[in-house]
Design an enzyme around this catalytic site. Structure first.
Site, mmCIF file in Angstrom:
data_model
loop_
_atom_site.group_PDB
_atom_site.id
_atom_site.type_symbol
_atom_site.label_atom_id
_atom_site.label_comp_id
_atom_site.label_asym_id
_atom_site.label_seq_id
_atom_site.Cartn_x
_atom_site.Cartn_y
_atom_site.Cartn_z
ATOM 1 N N ARG A 109 0.875 -1.123 0.099
ATOM 2 C CA ARG A 109 -0.147 0.015 -0.191
ATOM 3 C C ARG A 109 0.852 1.271 -0.024
ATOM 4 O O ARG A 109 0.480 2.468 -0.520
ATOM 5 C CB ARG A 109 -1.032 0.057 1.043
ATOM 6 C CG ARG A 109 -2.100 1.190 1.284
ATOM 7 C CD ARG A 109 -2.948 0.754 2.425
ATOM 8 N NE ARG A 109 -2.547 1.308 3.771
ATOM 9 C CZ ARG A 109 -3.202 0.942 4.764
ATOM 10 N NH1 ARG A 109 -4.486 0.566 4.781
ATOM 11 N NH2 ARG A 109 -2.648 1.183 5.745
ATOM 12 N N LYS A 151 -2.782 6.681 1.359
ATOM 13 C CA LYS A 151 -2.467 7.248 2.636
ATOM 14 C C LYS A 151 -1.518 8.446 2.622
ATOM 15 O O LYS A 151 -0.477 8.374 2.644
ATOM 16 C CB LYS A 151 -1.982 6.275 3.498
ATOM 17 C CG LYS A 151 -2.364 6.276 5.069
ATOM 18 C CD LYS A 151 -1.907 4.853 5.330
ATOM 19 C CE LYS A 151 -2.547 4.911 7.090
ATOM 20 N NZ LYS A 151 -3.699 5.398 7.608
ATOM 21 N N GLU A 199 -16.865 5.784 4.360
ATOM 22 C CA GLU A 199 -15.981 5.784 5.278
ATOM 23 C C GLU A 199 -16.383 6.400 6.472
ATOM 24 O O GLU A 199 -17.119 7.460 6.440
ATOM 25 C CB GLU A 199 -14.407 5.812 5.039
ATOM 26 C CG GLU A 199 -13.686 4.870 4.030
ATOM 27 C CD GLU A 199 -12.178 5.024 4.174
ATOM 28 O OE1 GLU A 199 -11.511 4.103 3.906
ATOM 29 O OE2 GLU A 199 -11.864 6.330 4.000
#
Length: 265
Positions: free
Chosen positions: A82, A183, A219
């Site tokens: 990720r 992220k 989310e």
């Protein structure tokens, strides 16, 4: 703060400086060998790209002390992959997965005395990369720093899992085709106003809907949603603007392979 002064049974989720951190620098088209350092501070020019254009990404993972006193990481390969996706999206040179894992393992090994023994506590590991050279025109940096630091932490949710009040936010967490699936630090900066507003109104967290239609759940500000329907199916939202949570993916495997629950994304 020294280890002797820590109340290990009442750790919060905050920063405590440990002995070492891992540092690797990128210049002239390549990463250096990297290594462990004791200095927790970074000195940068005021025009560094990370300050001007937010060229930064990070990860969050943990090391746990087991009953037999060994220290274990939880699926570091998933975080490494990720991290590569985040770097690629932000025009940051990628760290090979094996190098990422070796760096994390080396740091946790020398900082293993900081891994808590208390239930629910862990050693939080924060890898991150930033653009470090001076950039005034809008363009990617050419020099970068990859760092990993650790801090002993208690549970993120003090007191364990319990019902909370959440607000359907008036703000969009991420745009379609934007950066919601990586992220990046900039994503979290954009959420600060919304979460502070929710707190002032008495809510613990925000529920963000999809930005395109505002009819589907996406989310919260700090976690994925997982629903269990009345007929026992586990359902999670599917969207290109949702961060691919390692915890969520792990729970889907546990539900389907071990609990034999129907699973739907």
């Amino acid at each position: 703060m020294s280890k002797q002064n820590i109340d290990w049974s009442n750790l919060g989720f905050g920063y405590i400086k440990t002995d070492y951190r891992y540092v690797c620098r990128y210049k002239d088209g390549q990463w250096d060998e990297g290594g462990l350092e004791t200095d927790a501070n970074i000195t940068l020019n005021e025009c560094a790209c990370v300050f001007q254009y937010c060229q930064a990404c990070f990860e969050g993972m943990k090391a746990y002390r087991t009953a037999d006193d060994t220290v274990q990481l939880f699926r570091p390969d998933c975080n490494a992959k990720r991290f590569q996706d985040s770097a690629d999206r932000l025009c940051i040179p990628k760290i090979p997965v094996e190098d990422y894992i070796q760096a994390v393992e080396a740091l946790v090994d020398v900082d293993r005395d900081w891994v808590p023994h208390s239930d629910g506590a862990s050693l939080y590991i924060r890898p991150f990369m930033i653009g470090t050279n001076s950039v005034i025109g809008v363009k990617p940096a050419t020099e970068f720093e990859f760092r990993i630091f650790c801090t002993p932490v208690g549970p993120y949710f003090k007191g364990g899992a319990k019902p909370i009040a959440i607000k359907v936010s008036d703000y969009d967490r991420a745009a379609p085709h934007g950066t919601g699936n990586i992220k990046a630090g900039l994503n979290y900066a954009m959420s600060l106003h919304a979460i502070m507003e929710a707190h002032r109104e008495g809510f613990a967290e925000n529920m963000y809907l999809d930005a395109a239609t505002r009819t589907k759940v996406e989310e919260t500000g700090g976690a994925n949603f997982i629903f269990v329907t009345k007929d026992g199916k586990l359902v999670t939202p599917k969207s290109d603007s949702i961060l691919p949570s390692v915890t969520r993916r792990s729970l889907l495997v546990v539900a389907e392979k071990y609990l034999h629950m129907p699973v739907e994304e």
